[in-house]
Design a protein around this motif. Structure first.
Motif, PDB file in Angstrom:
ATOM      1  N   SER A  20       0.926  -0.976  -0.272  1.00  0.00           N
ATOM      2  CA  SER A  20      -0.247   0.021  -0.164  1.00  0.00           C
ATOM      3  C   SER A  20       0.975   1.211  -0.068  1.00  0.00           C
ATOM      4  CB  SER A  20      -0.871  -0.019   1.251  1.00  0.00           C
ATOM      5  OG  SER A  20      -0.084   0.037   2.401  1.00  0.00           O
ATOM      6  N   SER A  21       0.399   2.494  -0.136  1.00  0.00           N
ATOM      7  CA  SER A  21       1.259   3.688   0.096  1.00  0.00           C
ATOM      8  C   SER A  21       1.732   3.836   1.304  1.00  0.00           C
ATOM      9  CB  SER A  21       0.445   4.838  -0.313  1.00  0.00           C
ATOM     10  OG  SER A  21      -0.750   4.719   0.587  1.00  0.00           O
ATOM     11  N   GLN A  22       1.448   2.890   2.370  1.00  0.00           N
ATOM     12  CA  GLN A  22       1.958   3.162   3.664  1.00  0.00           C
ATOM     13  C   GLN A  22       2.809   2.051   4.134  1.00  0.00           C
ATOM     14  OE1 GLN A  22      -1.759   2.709   4.021  1.00  0.00           O
ATOM     15  NE2 GLN A  22      -1.896   4.731   2.894  1.00  0.00           N
ATOM     16  N   ALA A  23       2.573   0.794   3.501  1.00  0.00           N
ATOM     17  CA  ALA A  23       3.673  -0.146   4.150  1.00  0.00           C
ATOM     18  C   ALA A  23       3.486  -1.249   2.949  1.00  0.00           C
ATOM     19  CB  ALA A  23       2.835  -0.957   5.390  1.00  0.00           C
ATOM     20  N   SER A  24       4.365  -2.443   3.610  1.00  0.00           N
ATOM     21  CA  SER A  24       4.410  -3.619   2.797  1.00  0.00           C
ATOM     22  C   SER A  24       3.449  -4.632   3.472  1.00  0.00           C
ATOM     23  CB  SER A  24       5.714  -4.082   2.362  1.00  0.00           C
ATOM     24  OG  SER A  24       6.697  -4.177   3.643  1.00  0.00           O
ATOM     25  N   HIS A  25       3.054  -5.467   2.780  1.00  0.00           N
ATOM     26  CA  HIS A  25       2.125  -6.545   3.630  1.00  0.00           C
ATOM     27  C   HIS A  25       2.335  -7.803   2.959  1.00  0.00           C
ATOM     28  CE1 HIS A  25      -0.087  -2.752   4.652  1.00  0.00           C
ATOM     29  NE2 HIS A  25      -0.103  -2.414   3.552  1.00  0.00           N
ATOM     30  N   ARG A  26       2.390  -8.871   4.087  1.00  0.00           N
ATOM     31  CA  ARG A  26       2.666 -10.277   3.722  1.00  0.00           C
ATOM     32  C   ARG A  26       1.622 -11.090   4.410  1.00  0.00           C
ATOM     33  NH1 ARG A  26       6.744 -14.097   6.076  1.00  0.00           N
ATOM     34  NH2 ARG A  26       6.890 -12.325   7.503  1.00  0.00           N
ATOM     35  N   GLU A  27       0.910 -12.098   3.555  1.00  0.00           N
ATOM     36  CA  GLU A  27      -0.369 -12.978   4.265  1.00  0.00           C
ATOM     37  C   GLU A  27       0.389 -14.575   3.975  1.00  0.00           C
ATOM     38  OE1 GLU A  27      -1.881 -10.615   5.368  1.00  0.00           O
ATOM     39  OE2 GLU A  27      -1.863  -9.087   3.960  1.00  0.00           O
ATOM     40  N   ARG A  28       0.571 -15.144   4.944  1.00  0.00           N
ATOM     41  CA  ARG A  28       0.903 -16.482   4.830  1.00  0.00           C
ATOM     42  C   ARG A  28      -0.373 -17.406   5.189  1.00  0.00           C
ATOM     43  NH1 ARG A  28       5.588 -17.654   8.584  1.00  0.00           N
ATOM     44  NH2 ARG A  28       5.172 -19.866   7.886  1.00  0.00           N
ATOM     45  N   GLY A 177      -6.111  -6.955   2.829  1.00  0.00           N
ATOM     46  CA  GLY A 177      -6.319  -5.678   2.131  1.00  0.00           C
ATOM     47  C   GLY A 177      -7.085  -4.694   3.152  1.00  0.00           C
ATOM     48  N   MET A 178      -7.685  -5.172   4.109  1.00  0.00           N
ATOM     49  CA  MET A 178      -8.404  -4.084   5.113  1.00  0.00           C
ATOM     50  C   MET A 178      -7.576  -3.374   6.050  1.00  0.00           C
ATOM     51  SD  MET A 178     -11.648  -6.773   5.838  1.00  0.00           S
ATOM     52  CE  MET A 178     -12.534  -5.924   7.073  1.00  0.00           C
ATOM     53  N   GLN A 179      -6.259  -3.825   5.929  1.00  0.00           N
ATOM     54  CA  GLN A 179      -5.261  -3.041   6.954  1.00  0.00           C
ATOM     55  C   GLN A 179      -4.856  -1.748   6.476  1.00  0.00           C
ATOM     56  OE1 GLN A 179      -4.601  -6.156   5.276  1.00  0.00           O
ATOM     57  NE2 GLN A 179      -2.750  -6.869   5.705  1.00  0.00           N
ATOM     58  N   ALA A 180      -5.185  -1.551   5.103  1.00  0.00           N
ATOM     59  CA  ALA A 180      -4.454  -0.280   4.500  1.00  0.00           C
ATOM     60  C   ALA A 180      -5.401   0.673   4.762  1.00  0.00           C
ATOM     61  CB  ALA A 180      -4.269  -0.797   3.065  1.00  0.00           C
ATOM     62  N   ARG A 181      -4.975   1.932   4.900  1.00  0.00           N
ATOM     63  CA  ARG A 181      -5.523   3.291   4.538  1.00  0.00           C
ATOM     64  C   ARG A 181      -6.333   3.415   3.209  1.00  0.00           C
ATOM     65  NH1 ARG A 181      -1.828   7.974   6.965  1.00  0.00           N
ATOM     66  NH2 ARG A 181      -2.397   7.824   9.146  1.00  0.00           N
ATOM     67  N   TRP A 182      -7.208   4.154   3.108  1.00  0.00           N
ATOM     68  CA  TRP A 182      -7.798   4.617   1.945  1.00  0.00           C
ATOM     69  C   TRP A 182      -6.888   5.474   1.412  1.00  0.00           C
ATOM     70  CZ3 TRP A 182     -10.737   3.087  -1.912  1.00  0.00           C
ATOM     71  CH2 TRP A 182     -11.520   4.244  -2.995  1.00  0.00           C
ATOM     72  N   VAL A 355      -3.373  -0.883  14.564  1.00  0.00           N
ATOM     73  CA  VAL A 355      -1.991  -0.756  15.208  1.00  0.00           C
ATOM     74  C   VAL A 355      -1.322  -0.148  13.889  1.00  0.00           C
ATOM     75  CG1 VAL A 355       0.049  -2.397  15.805  1.00  0.00           C
ATOM     76  CG2 VAL A 355      -2.214  -3.178  16.330  1.00  0.00           C
ATOM     77  N   LEU A 356      -1.381  -0.399  12.730  1.00  0.00           N
ATOM     78  CA  LEU A 356      -0.675   0.103  11.646  1.00  0.00           C
ATOM     79  C   LEU A 356      -0.860   1.675  11.950  1.00  0.00           C
ATOM     80  CD1 LEU A 356       1.277   0.019   9.236  1.00  0.00           C
ATOM     81  CD2 LEU A 356      -0.632  -0.444   7.736  1.00  0.00           C
ATOM     82  N   GLU A 357      -2.114   1.755  11.956  1.00  0.00           N
ATOM     83  CA  GLU A 357      -2.640   3.258  11.906  1.00  0.00           C
ATOM     84  C   GLU A 357      -1.570   4.240  13.033  1.00  0.00           C
ATOM     85  OE1 GLU A 357      -4.509   7.054  10.873  1.00  0.00           O
ATOM     86  OE2 GLU A 357      -4.804   5.111   9.737  1.00  0.00           O
ATOM     87  N   ILE A 358      -1.663   3.526  14.140  1.00  0.00           N
ATOM     88  CA  ILE A 358      -1.067   4.179  15.595  1.00  0.00           C
ATOM     89  C   ILE A 358       0.503   4.373  14.910  1.00  0.00           C
ATOM     90  CG2 ILE A 358      -0.411   3.916  17.651  1.00  0.00           C
ATOM     91  CD1 ILE A 358      -2.823   1.933  17.964  1.00  0.00           C
ATOM     92  N   LEU A 359       1.075   3.749  14.317  1.00  0.00           N
ATOM     93  CA  LEU A 359       2.500   3.886  13.961  1.00  0.00           C
ATOM     94  C   LEU A 359       2.458   4.929  13.034  1.00  0.00           C
ATOM     95  CD1 LEU A 359       3.876   0.249  13.738  1.00  0.00           C
ATOM     96  CD2 LEU A 359       4.360   1.909  15.446  1.00  0.00           C
ATOM     97  N   LEU A 360       1.654   4.928  12.176  1.00  0.00           N
ATOM     98  CA  LEU A 360       1.456   6.121  10.911  1.00  0.00           C
ATOM     99  C   LEU A 360       1.380   7.534  11.689  1.00  0.00           C
ATOM    100  CD1 LEU A 360      -0.440   4.210   8.119  1.00  0.00           C
ATOM    101  CD2 LEU A 360       1.870   5.073   8.113  1.00  0.00           C
ATOM    102  N   ARG A 361       0.519   7.484  12.543  1.00  0.00           N
ATOM    103  CA  ARG A 361       0.090   8.927  13.339  1.00  0.00           C
ATOM    104  C   ARG A 361       1.475   9.257  14.188  1.00  0.00           C
ATOM    105  NH1 ARG A 361      -6.429   8.985  14.926  1.00  0.00           N
ATOM    106  NH2 ARG A 361      -7.048   8.001  13.012  1.00  0.00           N
ATOM    107  N   ASP A 362       1.944   8.432  14.560  1.00  0.00           N
ATOM    108  CA  ASP A 362       3.171   8.858  15.218  1.00  0.00           C
ATOM    109  C   ASP A 362       4.168   9.360  14.547  1.00  0.00           C
ATOM    110  OD1 ASP A 362       6.347   8.005  16.292  1.00  0.00           O
ATOM    111  OD2 ASP A 362       4.886   8.168  18.166  1.00  0.00           O
ATOM    112  N   GLU A 363       4.510   9.141  13.108  1.00  0.00           N
ATOM    113  CA  GLU A 363       5.295   9.787  12.257  1.00  0.00           C
ATOM    114  C   GLU A 363       6.643   9.680  12.691  1.00  0.00           C
ATOM    115  OE1 GLU A 363       3.971  13.921  11.746  1.00  0.00           O
ATOM    116  OE2 GLU A 363       2.193  13.434  10.543  1.00  0.00           O
TER     117      GLU A 363
END
Length: 403
Positions: A20-28, A177-182, A355-363
């Motif tokens: 996504s524009s914010q992170a890389s994602h891996r699903e096993r 897909g649900m873990q990424a921002r719009w 959890v990803l959103e919390i890290l993103l908002r910390d900047e």
């Protein structure tokens, strides 16, 4: 050596990777008893698997809409807020909230939408008494890399029937897909602090009695250890925050580990810990360590109890050295009185997004990643074996402190 052909069953470990524009994602995802003749695979995957044997991996690349349904214009709909009617049971669900996912069954008075429909829609716009719902697949816009590792191959005994699995749906339609921002827009998770819980009494009383439990089964603990091993190096100074009887680190690695938890007896029972600190982070959010004290901070299976998560993450960033890594993991089990109410209303993959959103908002973090590990067998020695056949899922969010 048995090779895959149309007469075979196989056990395959699928790995779906996307960004996504914010992170890389891996699903096993472990696919059990794959019927090569009967089942459906992502385009080209079946042909690539033919002739492969145990230990082999095939990898395929897919453009947007090639492996999962493509976005269609009719998937985006403007709806009245009056159509949003979540069920009146359990924790109240407010909304619609921008960027959030909800089951399509929450929508009433729409042709073809039934209360039992759990496929998600996303809120991508809010204006007055209307909201915009995106019904498309959460991964519809994403290029995908899908690999399949062959764990086992067995020849079928005769013409065996059974269920027909569509494997891209099995691994991709239940949350990825649900873990990424719009886009670049923050998701409205209602992160007003402190977050509320069923039991608002001081945590010290609840955790006064030691609980010598692992919270997840042995297979899930192995997955946690494998994820942590990706970031551990000999000689590291590590903080295991909200620690207990397990740290999920590999044995015989030269680490200096400090455990911070709620119960001294639990900490003393953890063989991975070199130092023990009893501290209630919900009562006193400041970590009792100097700035830049650690190379790695892990929080295992406990982020769901934190009532001030943004303060918590800021404190983790403070005690990490530049370039240090935070690793936050969780599953789908918790102590009900102490889990935050917000956590219980979220889909498991939206918890990754929270959890990803919390890290993103910390900047203050970069190199953000999410990982999910699902559908492994539950170990036969586990006390819930026979009631639950699948191992506890593992979800991990990581980030690096900017240098």
């Amino acid at each position: 050596m048995t090779r895959i052909d149309k007469r075979c069953f196989a056990t395959l470990e699928f790995e779906l990777e996307w960004t996504s524009s914010q992170a890389s994602h891996r699903e096993r995802f472990l696919a059990k008893k794959v019927n090569i003749w009967r089942d459906f695979f992502p385009p080209g995957m079946e042909e690539a698997l033919i002739g492969r044997s145990i230990g082999d991996t095939v990898r395929m690349e897919y453009g947007p809409g090639e492996a999962v349904p493509a976005r269609k214009a009719r998937d985006v709909r403007s709806l009245s807020r009056s159509t949003f009617k979540p069920p009146l049971r359990g924790q109240p669900i407010s909304g619609p909230r921008f960027g959030r996912f909800y089951p399509q069954g929450f929508l009433s008075d729409l042709v073809g939408i039934y209360p039992e429909n759990v496929f998600p829609f996303r809120v991508i716009g809010l204006e007055g008494n209307e909201f915009t719902a995106d019904m498309s697949h959460p991964l519809a816009d994403c290029p995908l890399s899908i690999s399949a590792y062959v764990h086992n191959v067995a020849v079928k005994d005769g013409d065996v029937g059974g269920r027909c699995s569509v494997w891209v749906e099995e691994m991709g339609d239940k949350g990825p897909g649900m873990q990424a921002r719009w886009g670049e827009h923050p998701t409205d998770f209602e992160l007003q602090e402190p977050l509320l819980r069923e039991d608002e009494e001081q945590d010290a009383a609840f955790y006064a009695r030691p609980r010598m439990v692992g919270h997840v089964d042995a297979q899930a603990r192995e997955h946690l250890q494998a994820e942590y091993s990706r970031f551990l190096l000999p000689g590291m100074q590590v903080l295991d925050v909200m620690s207990s009887v397990y740290s999920h680190f590999p044995k015989r690695m030269d680490l200096e580990v400090t455990g911070l938890g709620m119960n001294q007896e639990e900490l003393e029972a953890n063989p991975a810990l070199d130092h023990h600190v009893v501290h209630d982070l919900n009562a006193c959010p400041e970590l009792p360590f100097p700035d830049a004290s650690f190379d790695l901070v892990v929080c295992s299976l406990s982020i769901e109890y934190v009532i001030r998560p943004q303060v918590f993450i800021a404190q983790i960033r403070r005690v990490l050295r530049p370039g240090g890594r935070v690793v936050l993991s969780f599953s789908n089990r918790w102590f009900p009185p102490k889990v935050t109410g917000l956590w219980t209303t979220l889909h498991e993959f939206e918890r990754l997004g929270l959890v990803l959103e919390i890290l993103l908002r910390d900047e203050g973090f970069t190199q953000l990643e999410t990982t999910s590990v699902r559908n492994w067998w539950r170990p036969p020695e586990d006390k819930y074996y026979g009631q639950l056949w699948t191992s506890d899922p593992v979800y991990v969010v990581t980030g690096t402190v900017q240098a």
